[in-house]
Design an enzyme around this catalytic site. Structure first.
Site, PDB file in Angstrom:
ATOM      1  N   ASP A  15      10.854   6.025 -17.519  1.00  0.00           N
ATOM      2  CA  ASP A  15      11.311   7.403 -17.664  1.00  0.00           C
ATOM      3  C   ASP A  15      10.393   8.165 -18.618  1.00  0.00           C
ATOM      4  O   ASP A  15       9.754   7.583 -19.487  1.00  0.00           O
ATOM      5  CB  ASP A  15      12.740   7.386 -18.220  1.00  0.00           C
ATOM      6  CG  ASP A  15      13.498   8.680 -17.971  1.00  0.00           C
ATOM      7  OD1 ASP A  15      12.920   9.602 -17.369  1.00  0.00           O
ATOM      8  OD2 ASP A  15      14.660   8.760 -18.379  1.00  0.00           O
ATOM      9  N   GLU A  45       5.622  11.667 -18.149  1.00  0.00           N
ATOM     10  CA  GLU A  45       4.703  12.775 -17.844  1.00  0.00           C
ATOM     11  C   GLU A  45       3.473  12.819 -18.787  1.00  0.00           C
ATOM     12  O   GLU A  45       2.390  13.178 -18.291  1.00  0.00           O
ATOM     13  CB  GLU A  45       5.451  14.101 -17.906  1.00  0.00           C
ATOM     14  CG  GLU A  45       6.499  14.282 -16.824  1.00  0.00           C
ATOM     15  CD  GLU A  45       7.768  13.474 -17.104  1.00  0.00           C
ATOM     16  OE1 GLU A  45       8.412  13.023 -16.147  1.00  0.00           O
ATOM     17  OE2 GLU A  45       8.086  13.268 -18.292  1.00  0.00           O
ATOM     18  N   ASP A  63      15.416  15.158 -12.715  1.00  0.00           N
ATOM     19  CA  ASP A  63      16.700  15.710 -13.154  1.00  0.00           C
ATOM     20  C   ASP A  63      17.103  16.928 -12.327  1.00  0.00           C
ATOM     21  O   ASP A  63      16.935  18.080 -12.746  1.00  0.00           O
ATOM     22  CB  ASP A  63      16.625  16.090 -14.628  1.00  0.00           C
ATOM     23  CG  ASP A  63      16.316  14.900 -15.519  1.00  0.00           C
ATOM     24  OD1 ASP A  63      16.473  13.757 -15.045  1.00  0.00           O
ATOM     25  OD2 ASP A  63      15.915  15.098 -16.675  1.00  0.00           O
TER      26      ASP A  63
END
Length: 832
Positions: free
Chosen positions: A408, A411, A481
């Site tokens: 997770d 980025e 999300d």
């Protein structure tokens, strides 16, 4: 006078712009070396064409003619796809030409212009006028001719309509919670797209590249990079599938998930405790709702990222994992790619070893604000020494008994476009503007390779949020999300948008993916008010390959919380997925071999039907099933497009429709609109609490016969489901063929292929032929088969393996057969 002053400045501005663009010069000469031909221009630039195959060409525009690159490709693993022999250049007065058995490549000398034709001399791809290749400092641009009837698809996980024409996109991995239906960029960067003119382009550049599909002009489209090299691959194919297969040849095959990963999974943002994990597991088993996986979110760790169970939340994690395993659950835990400064021992260790990304302004470990756990150090996965260090840490919960990870925030989070201060980060392999988009990819590579190094012959499970082209070699995906954070009950638009997002992800070779089913964002304060939307989320999510139910914070989203009707409908949708697992797993193998996704845009199966270019609210699931989930509030019907052929309503199995038409079908709250193409075979298994509850079970083949004189086939794929034997040929296939004749049906069970894998026990094969005309006689290899009734046919089918029988069921319009699976060829004739 003012008019002339304005014109003067306009002309000056255009002149400055034109000079700044640094258009390429004329072509003066060329050199040829093995597969490559380099064309030299009179402004010191050069363009190199490398034939990777008869239909794939690497194009490299070098403004200074040096052909230097800072890093080898992060995405491409094989350029020499096939032998192309000696490359010959045919020089003419106005151009050079290169021919392959599939392409004609023309390089015009003055002005320089690159064109690619197919073997029939149809123009596929062309530079636009004299501005095909432009440099402006570090910035490089490509302008290509845009045809009035040209359409574009791809770029991986992107929002909006699947047809990219008339839109612009950026590649910059971005953390976008509760993103809108048109927001860009998102979490993943896959600079690969396909044109309706039967070619694909992969731009092999990791910087913040941009794509503009006719937003600046009706005459051209463009792609550009602010830094790095202008290297792209032209890929020609007879259809989109062939283009994708060649892209996979370049960038690597997808890994197969363990079979259990294709079941349903449950998560929530604060699912970070032993107590809650037990409660959820018991809730599923008590109600008989199938589920395979329980996730633990970020807070499961004591600190980011020490891989230690949080004290107070977990009393005995090893026992918890063992207990859940006994109940049939796998546990997947999150990873973040950072070390919290509050995690003093590990942070000081990583800082001392130089394993953290540096701040180029001061040479120290970069001080990164983080959404969780305070300021952190960003682990530098581009540094080779980091791999074993990280692998040793991540092995700790594996040894405790977890089944996999979800990576997770890779980025990395909080480094979106507007956070330009992150650009001072310096990685081992380059500055952050070059590494940002591949940061998650380098992390997932370490996770996968370290997992396999320390857990031999075991399939990795990791599901990632941020990635770059080539991720399929290491990981699976989810779409981040999604959902409506302002009012969760109004998240219909966000749910509808997940269909094209997931389909687009599949085109970027993310065949194994999911959205956050229910939508990650938004507080649920009124569960009955959410029940309809929840039901439709689950129905759509049942066709996500990885199917994870997930929501933010401590918002519970288990099926039994939304009322009796919602629970019943959710259970039915989940059970449907489990019945289809033999079908799904067979297509999982195809995804590994070819890159083709399980969820497919309609145009992937019907590329010549332009009506499929705009069917963003439905999809093919494999090649045989058409699924059109309901995504509108209060809707009890659905507008569906049926392409060519005859389509049978999968919900009643006997209603047929002619294709090439739009139609409105009933879709009550307990129904997912689904159609199966005439001439299909759909393998199924009994519903189980979890995918491997029973090691062997009867397989039922639903047969929807082809028209008279035709046949339908399906080859069932099976393997051990959790090891790497699928890479070593340890699997088997059972081919099934049903031919429709004037007198009935001829069913052939082919010889089972595959000597390295065998079933763990005996089983029966069950066949269900949907037919309007009922056979009167059945023969097995020329001998009459005993006729019986439905009850007898089903009796002891999981324990008795000596009975061969058939049953014509006029009431249900089915012809049923039970046959022990001995792995040998058999011919069954059903005669009217």
């Amino acid at each position: 006078m003012k008019k002339y002053i304005f014109l003067f400045f306009a002309v000056c501005a255009f002149s400055v712009y034109a000079n700044a663009q640094n258009r390429t010069g004329d072509c003066t000469s060329y050199t040829s070396d093995d597969r490559s031909v380099t064309f030299y221009l009179n402004d010191s630039s050069a363009i190199q064409l490398r034939l990777c195959s008869q239909s794939t060409v690497r194009i490299w525009f070098s403004p200074d003619g040096s052909f230097q690159r800072s890093n080898p490709s992060f995405a491409v693993v094989n350029e020499d796809l096939e032998d192309v022999g000696t490359v010959h250049v045919d020089e003419q007065n106005a151009c050079y030409e290169i021919f392959t058995p599939k392409l004609r490549i023309r390089v015009n000398k003055s002005p320089f212009n690159l064109q690619i034709f197919d073997k029939y001399q149809k123009l596929l791809f062309s530079d636009y006028a004299d501005k095909g290749h432009i440099s402006n400092g570090q910035r490089k641009l490509e302008y290509k001719t845009l045809r009035r009837d040209e359409h574009f698809f791809g770029l991986g996980e992107k929002t909006g309509k699947l047809d990219r024409r008339g839109e612009a996109y950026k590649m910059w991995n971005s953390d976008k919670p509760c993103y809108s239906a048109v927001e860009d960029p998102l979490y993943k960067s896959i600079p690969f797209f396909m044109s309706s003119y039967r070619y694909g382009i992969f731009l092999d550049n990791t910087y913040k590249t941009e794509f503009k599909f006719g937003t600046e002009s009706r005459d051209y489209y463009s792609f550009e990079a602010p830094g790095g090299e202008m290297i792209y691959y032209f890929i020609f194919g007879k259809d989109y599938k062939e283009i994708m297969k060649q892209y996979v040849d370049l960038t690597g095959k997808p890994i197969m998930p363990p079979k259990w990963a294709l079941g349903f999974a449950q998560c929530r943002g604060l699912l970070t405790s032993e107590k809650l994990s037990y409660e959820i597991a018991e809730g599923y088993r008590k109600r008989g709702i199938p589920c395979d996986v329980i996730y633990q979110d970020i807070g499961w760790t004591q600190y980011l990222q020490d891989f230690e169970w949080r004290k107070g939340n977990y009393e005995n994690p090893k026992k918890m994992l063992a207990d859940l395993k006994d109940m049939g659950f796998k546990v997947v835990v999150s990873q973040d790619p950072v070390i919290s400064q509050a995690n003093k021992r590990q942070w000081e260790e990583a800082d001392r070893l130089g394993y953290l990304v540096k701040d180029s302004t001061n040479g120290r470990s970069y001080d990164m604000p983080w959404p969780w756990g305070g300021n952190c150090g960003v682990v530098d996965f581009t540094l080779p020494a980091v791999a074993d260090w990280w692998g040793a840490y991540q092995q700790k919960p594996i040894d405790d008994g977890i089944a996999g990870f979800w990576t997770d925030m890779g980025e990395p989070a909080w480094s979106n476009e507007e956070q330009t201060e992150r650009l001072v980060m310096k990685h081992h392999l380059g500055m952050h503007d070059e590494i940002h988009n591949v940061y998650g990819l380098t992390w997932d590579k370490v996770v996968k390779e370290q997992f396999e190094k320390r857990n031999p012959n075991r399939r990795v499970f990791q599901m990632t949020r941020a990635a770059f082209a080539g991720l399929q070699r290491y990981t699976f995906g989810w779409t981040g999300d999604c959902g409506n954070g302002d009012d969760v009950t109004q998240g219909w638009g966000q749910m509808a948008n997940q269909i094209p997002v997931l389909l687009s992800a599949g085109l970027g070779i993310i065949p194994f993916t999911t959205c956050d089913i229910t939508g990650y964002c938004g507080d649920i304060e009124d569960y009955p008010a959410m029940a309809e939307l929840y039901t439709r989320w689950i129905q759509m999510g049942a066709f996500n390959p990885l199917s994870r139910i997930h929501h933010e914070g401590n918002v519970a989203v288990e099926p039994w919380l939304f009322g009796e009707e919602a629970e019943k409908n959710a259970k039915a949708a989940i059970e449907l997925k489990y019945r289809l697992l033999p079908y799904i797993y067979t297509y999982a193998r195809e995804a590994h071999e070819t890159g083709l996704p399980l969820m497919r845009p309609m145009f992937l199966e019907y590329p010549a039907d332009m009506e499929t270019f705009s069917t963003d609210a439905q999809f093919m699931f494999g090649s045989e099933l058409l699924v059109a989930p309901v995504v509108k509030k209060g809707a009890r019907n659905k507008n569906v497009y049926l392409p060519e052929g005859t389509w049978i309503d999968y919900n009643n199995k006997h209603t047929a429709y002619s294709g090439e038409q739009w139609m409105t079908v009933d879709a009550p709250l307990n129904t997912i609109p689904m159609f199966v193409k005439q001439g299909s075979i759909i393998p199924q298994m009994p519903v189980m609490n979890y995918t491997d509850e029973k090691p062997v079970y009867p397989v039922t083949f639903e047969i929807f016969p082809a028209a008279a004189g035709s046949e339908t086939t399906f080859s069932l794929y099976e393997d051990a489901g959790t090891d790497l034997g699928y890479l070593r040929g340890e699997f088997m296939r059972t081919p099934i063929t049903c031919q429709t004749t004037d007198t009935g049906y001829t069913l052939k069970v082919g010889t089972r292929t595959g000597e390295k894998y065998s079933l763990p026990g005996q089983r029966n094969l069950m066949f269900c032929i949907y037919t309007e005309q009922m056979p009167k006689t059945a023969l097995l290899d020329g001998q009459k088969i005993k006729k019986t009734n439905v009850g007898k046919l089903e009796e002891n089918r999981e324990t008795e393996f000596t009975i061969t029988a058939w049953c014509p069921d006029k009431k249900q319009g089915t012809c049923l057969l039970r046959l022990p699976d001995d792995g040998k060829e058999h011919i069954i004739e059903f005669v009217y």
